[in-house]
Motif scaffolding. Structure first.
Motif, PDB file in Angstrom:
ATOM      1  N   GLN A 217       6.910 -13.285  -2.747  1.00  0.00           N
ATOM      2  CA  GLN A 217       5.481 -12.936  -2.724  1.00  0.00           C
ATOM      3  C   GLN A 217       5.310 -11.414  -2.649  1.00  0.00           C
ATOM      4  O   GLN A 217       4.520 -10.818  -3.393  1.00  0.00           O
ATOM      5  N   GLU A 218       6.051 -10.799  -1.736  1.00  0.00           N
ATOM      6  CA  GLU A 218       5.954  -9.345  -1.562  1.00  0.00           C
ATOM      7  C   GLU A 218       6.439  -8.619  -2.809  1.00  0.00           C
ATOM      8  O   GLU A 218       5.821  -7.650  -3.275  1.00  0.00           O
ATOM      9  N   ALA A 219       7.555  -9.085  -3.373  1.00  0.00           N
ATOM     10  CA  ALA A 219       8.139  -8.424  -4.544  1.00  0.00           C
ATOM     11  C   ALA A 219       7.184  -8.455  -5.739  1.00  0.00           C
ATOM     12  O   ALA A 219       7.070  -7.467  -6.475  1.00  0.00           O
ATOM     13  N   LYS A 220       6.503  -9.568  -5.930  1.00  0.00           N
ATOM     14  CA  LYS A 220       5.557  -9.655  -7.046  1.00  0.00           C
ATOM     15  C   LYS A 220       4.420  -8.661  -6.881  1.00  0.00           C
ATOM     16  O   LYS A 220       3.947  -8.058  -7.854  1.00  0.00           O
ATOM     17  N   GLU A 221       3.968  -8.451  -5.640  1.00  0.00           N
ATOM     18  CA  GLU A 221       2.906  -7.471  -5.406  1.00  0.00           C
ATOM     19  C   GLU A 221       3.425  -6.040  -5.551  1.00  0.00           C
ATOM     20  O   GLU A 221       2.698  -5.154  -6.009  1.00  0.00           O
ATOM     21  N   LEU A 222       4.680  -5.806  -5.160  1.00  0.00           N
ATOM     22  CA  LEU A 222       5.278  -4.479  -5.353  1.00  0.00           C
ATOM     23  C   LEU A 222       5.398  -4.169  -6.844  1.00  0.00           C
ATOM     24  O   LEU A 222       5.131  -3.045  -7.281  1.00  0.00           O
ATOM     25  N   GLU A 223       5.801  -5.155  -7.619  1.00  0.00           N
ATOM     26  CA  GLU A 223       5.886  -4.980  -9.069  1.00  0.00           C
ATOM     27  C   GLU A 223       4.509  -4.632  -9.639  1.00  0.00           C
ATOM     28  O   GLU A 223       4.374  -3.702 -10.446  1.00  0.00           O
ATOM     29  N   ALA A 224       3.491  -5.338  -9.195  1.00  0.00           N
ATOM     30  CA  ALA A 224       2.126  -5.082  -9.672  1.00  0.00           C
ATOM     31  C   ALA A 224       1.646  -3.696  -9.269  1.00  0.00           C
ATOM     32  O   ALA A 224       0.797  -3.103  -9.950  1.00  0.00           O
ATOM     33  N   ALA A 225       2.189  -3.162  -8.170  1.00  0.00           N
ATOM     34  CA  ALA A 225       1.818  -1.820  -7.701  1.00  0.00           C
ATOM     35  C   ALA A 225       2.547  -0.720  -8.473  1.00  0.00           C
ATOM     36  O   ALA A 225       2.299   0.464  -8.227  1.00  0.00           O
ATOM     37  N   GLY A 226       3.440  -1.111  -9.387  1.00  0.00           N
ATOM     38  CA  GLY A 226       4.098  -0.125 -10.238  1.00  0.00           C
ATOM     39  C   GLY A 226       5.535   0.189  -9.899  1.00  0.00           C
ATOM     40  O   GLY A 226       6.108   1.149 -10.425  1.00  0.00           O
ATOM     41  N   VAL A 227       6.163  -0.613  -9.035  1.00  0.00           N
ATOM     42  CA  VAL A 227       7.574  -0.381  -8.693  1.00  0.00           C
ATOM     43  C   VAL A 227       8.456  -0.791  -9.878  1.00  0.00           C
ATOM     44  O   VAL A 227       8.286  -1.867 -10.451  1.00  0.00           O
ATOM     45  N   ASP A 228       9.402   0.085 -10.228  1.00  0.00           N
ATOM     46  CA  ASP A 228      10.273  -0.163 -11.385  1.00  0.00           C
ATOM     47  C   ASP A 228      11.526  -0.949 -11.035  1.00  0.00           C
ATOM     48  O   ASP A 228      12.037  -1.718 -11.842  1.00  0.00           O
TER      49      ASP A 228
ATOM     50  N   GLU B 203       0.830  -1.210   0.000  1.00  0.00           N
ATOM     51  CA  GLU B 203       0.000   0.000   0.000  1.00  0.00           C
ATOM     52  C   GLU B 203       0.864   1.260   0.000  1.00  0.00           C
ATOM     53  O   GLU B 203       0.547   2.248  -0.675  1.00  0.00           O
ATOM     54  N   ASP B 204       1.961   1.242   0.742  1.00  0.00           N
ATOM     55  CA  ASP B 204       2.877   2.387   0.759  1.00  0.00           C
ATOM     56  C   ASP B 204       3.508   2.587  -0.623  1.00  0.00           C
ATOM     57  O   ASP B 204       3.667   3.713  -1.094  1.00  0.00           O
ATOM     58  N   ALA B 205       3.860   1.477  -1.261  1.00  0.00           N
ATOM     59  CA  ALA B 205       4.453   1.569  -2.598  1.00  0.00           C
ATOM     60  C   ALA B 205       3.436   2.104  -3.607  1.00  0.00           C
ATOM     61  O   ALA B 205       3.781   2.892  -4.504  1.00  0.00           O
ATOM     62  N   ARG B 206       2.192   1.682  -3.459  1.00  0.00           N
ATOM     63  CA  ARG B 206       1.136   2.185  -4.345  1.00  0.00           C
ATOM     64  C   ARG B 206       0.961   3.691  -4.156  1.00  0.00           C
ATOM     65  O   ARG B 206       0.796   4.440  -5.127  1.00  0.00           O
ATOM     66  N   PHE B 207       1.049   4.151  -2.915  1.00  0.00           N
ATOM     67  CA  PHE B 207       0.962   5.578  -2.621  1.00  0.00           C
ATOM     68  C   PHE B 207       2.131   6.331  -3.269  1.00  0.00           C
ATOM     69  O   PHE B 207       1.947   7.382  -3.884  1.00  0.00           O
ATOM     70  N   LEU B 208       3.338   5.780  -3.144  1.00  0.00           N
ATOM     71  CA  LEU B 208       4.510   6.393  -3.769  1.00  0.00           C
ATOM     72  C   LEU B 208       4.319   6.495  -5.283  1.00  0.00           C
ATOM     73  O   LEU B 208       4.608   7.532  -5.891  1.00  0.00           O
ATOM     74  N   ARG B 209       3.790   5.420  -5.867  1.00  0.00           N
ATOM     75  CA  ARG B 209       3.570   5.407  -7.320  1.00  0.00           C
ATOM     76  C   ARG B 209       2.604   6.513  -7.752  1.00  0.00           C
ATOM     77  O   ARG B 209       2.784   7.126  -8.821  1.00  0.00           O
ATOM     78  N   GLN B 210       1.622   6.796  -6.912  1.00  0.00           N
ATOM     79  CA  GLN B 210       0.630   7.827  -7.244  1.00  0.00           C
ATOM     80  C   GLN B 210       1.211   9.238  -7.184  1.00  0.00           C
ATOM     81  O   GLN B 210       0.661  10.164  -7.782  1.00  0.00           O
ATOM     82  N   GLN B 211       2.320   9.403  -6.465  1.00  0.00           N
ATOM     83  CA  GLN B 211       2.849  10.745  -6.235  1.00  0.00           C
ATOM     84  C   GLN B 211       3.815  11.225  -7.317  1.00  0.00           C
ATOM     85  O   GLN B 211       4.175  12.411  -7.347  1.00  0.00           O
ATOM     86  N   THR B 212       4.275  10.337  -8.184  1.00  0.00           N
ATOM     87  CA  THR B 212       5.287  10.737  -9.154  1.00  0.00           C
ATOM     88  C   THR B 212       5.194   9.904 -10.428  1.00  0.00           C
ATOM     89  O   THR B 212       4.805   8.736 -10.392  1.00  0.00           O
ATOM     90  N   ASP B 213       5.565  10.534 -11.544  1.00  0.00           N
ATOM     91  CA  ASP B 213       5.651   9.823 -12.819  1.00  0.00           C
ATOM     92  C   ASP B 213       7.060   9.301 -13.066  1.00  0.00           C
ATOM     93  O   ASP B 213       7.301   8.604 -14.063  1.00  0.00           O
ATOM     94  N   GLN B 214       8.004   9.638 -12.186  1.00  0.00           N
ATOM     95  CA  GLN B 214       9.385   9.179 -12.344  1.00  0.00           C
ATOM     96  C   GLN B 214       9.504   7.694 -11.991  1.00  0.00           C
ATOM     97  O   GLN B 214       8.627   7.134 -11.315  1.00  0.00           O
ATOM     98  N   PRO B 215      10.572   7.050 -12.430  1.00  0.00           N
ATOM     99  CA  PRO B 215      10.792   5.663 -12.001  1.00  0.00           C
ATOM    100  C   PRO B 215      10.901   5.605 -10.479  1.00  0.00           C
ATOM    101  O   PRO B 215      11.446   6.526  -9.855  1.00  0.00           O
ATOM    102  N   ILE B 216      10.368   4.548  -9.874  1.00  0.00           N
ATOM    103  CA  ILE B 216      10.461   4.404  -8.423  1.00  0.00           C
ATOM    104  C   ILE B 216      11.161   3.092  -8.058  1.00  0.00           C
ATOM    105  O   ILE B 216      11.093   2.107  -8.786  1.00  0.00           O
ATOM    106  N   LYS B 217      11.841   3.157  -6.916  1.00  0.00           N
ATOM    107  CA  LYS B 217      12.581   1.999  -6.406  1.00  0.00           C
ATOM    108  C   LYS B 217      12.094   1.695  -5.000  1.00  0.00           C
ATOM    109  O   LYS B 217      11.793   2.606  -4.224  1.00  0.00           O
ATOM    110  N   TRP B 218      12.010   0.406  -4.675  1.00  0.00           N
ATOM    111  CA  TRP B 218      11.608   0.006  -3.335  1.00  0.00           C
ATOM    112  C   TRP B 218      12.620  -0.997  -2.793  1.00  0.00           C
ATOM    113  O   TRP B 218      13.012  -1.927  -3.492  1.00  0.00           O
TER     114      TRP B 218
END
Length: 346
Positions: free
Chosen positions: A162-173, A114-129
């Motif tokens: 498991q977590e990484a696959k969900e982070l990827e689905a949330a838009g983490v680059d 959920e935090d990663a999804r929030f980060l994704r919503q705040q910027t169009d730049q590539p994001i890293k987690w």
């Protein structure tokens, strides 16, 4: 056109003083309940703005919603008892009171998604987690159940996957795994540590990174560094096998360290996040300091594979110092960009 030398932080940035005590690791939260939840997201917004204002290209969360890069992840797992604590030696160099693995470990639900999804919503730049790596997780616990570092690491690798696959689905680059333990337990790294890491990235389509450094600028780490002699050659033990692994990017420490920069050659063909900012000092690098480190690294890594970043996290630093270092990181990368653009076409 892809930007040359995309910059990023390794992980943590200082937290605002209204949410946690500044310049301190493991700092307890100053807020509670709903206030804390909103406060974490506000701190995350501030962290994003600090990075963007400094011209950082790949945006991270600054670890604003977590107390610690390893423990916060483990807190959300079943099978670990935080009330049952034992003293263990972490990274073979300092003793700490740690929670105990009392049964099979599992992840009942998403942890950072959920935090990663929030980060994704705040910027169009590539994001890293960043996530903790399996071996470093093992090294931060007392294991009363599996009684095998390797067995526990494999279980953590499955959970991380498991977590990484969900982070990827949330838009983490880029998903980065923090493995400071890779700089200590060389036999284990080569026997099963890298294999566990590859299990953690299995099936991912986003880019993956492993971060290996010499730690935060805290006394235990600084004392250890003093014992390492005039050359720090730990990377030599693990880079050859990492070069053959499925990990896309290796993140390492360079600025003000005694790591012979030519060791980067052992990673030839990989993308390399080169640490050009020293996190163990309040001295702010000049852009030219950063540029000089990038130029030196360019002898051993192709320009299109070099990603300038910080040596490690900056949580223990003041916000003012961290801001200055981010500005220097960005400006130093731009100096070398301009130098190369005058002679090459990318």
């Amino acid at each position: 056109m892809k930007k040359l030398f995309p910059t990023s932080t390794t992980g943590s940035l200082p937290k605002p003083s209204w949410i946690a005590e500044p310049e301190k690791l493991w700092s307890p939260w100053k807020l509670q309940g709903t206030e804390l939840n909103y406060g974490k997201l506000d701190a995350l917004r501030v962290s994003i703005q600090e990075q963007q204002n400094a011209g950082i290209d790949i945006i991270g969360d600054g670890e604003q919603t977590r107390q610690h890069f390893v423990t916060t992840f483990i807190e959300h797992l079943d099978g670990v008892d935080f009330k049952k604590r034992e003293i263990v030696k972490i990274r073979d160099r300092y003793e700490a009171s740690v929670p105990t693995v009392v049964g099979p470990v599992s992840r009942p639900s998403s942890i950072f998604v959920e935090d990663a999804r929030f980060l994704r919503q705040q910027t169009d730049q590539p994001i890293k987690w960043a996530l903790p790596g399996p071996m470093t997780m093992v090294d931060t616990l007392y294991d009363a159940h599996y009684k095998s570092r390797e067995k526990l690491a494999w279980e953590f690798a499955k959970i991380l996957n498991q977590e990484a696959k969900e982070l990827e689905a949330a838009g983490v680059d880029i998903i980065q795994f923090d493995e400071p333990a890779f700089n200590v337990f060389f036999d284990e790294v080569n026997e099963w540590g890298i294999a566990c890491l590859e299990k953690a990235i299995e099936g991912l389509k986003c880019e993956t990174a492993v971060h290996i450094c010499y730690g935060y600028g805290i006394k235990a780490n600084n004392d250890w560094k003093k014992s390492l002699g005039s050359e720090w050659r730990q990377y030599e033990e693990v880079f050859p096998k990492l070069q053959q692994s499925n990990i896309d990017i290796v993140s390492l420490e360079c600025q003000n360290s005694r790591v012979p920069v030519e060791l980067i050659e052992l990673l030839r063909g990989k993308k390399v996040m080169v640490g050009v900012i020293d996190v163990a000092t309040d001295t702010i690098e000049t852009p030219e300091d950063v540029a000089a480190t990038i130029r030196e690294a360019l002898k051993y890594v192709d320009a299109d594979k070099l990603y300038p970043c910080t040596n490690c996290g900056m949580a223990p630093l003041s916000r003012e110092v961290a801001r200055g270092k981010l500005n220097a990181l960005s400006a130093g990368a731009e100096i070398v960009r301009q130098e190369l653009s005058a002679t090459c076409t990318f």
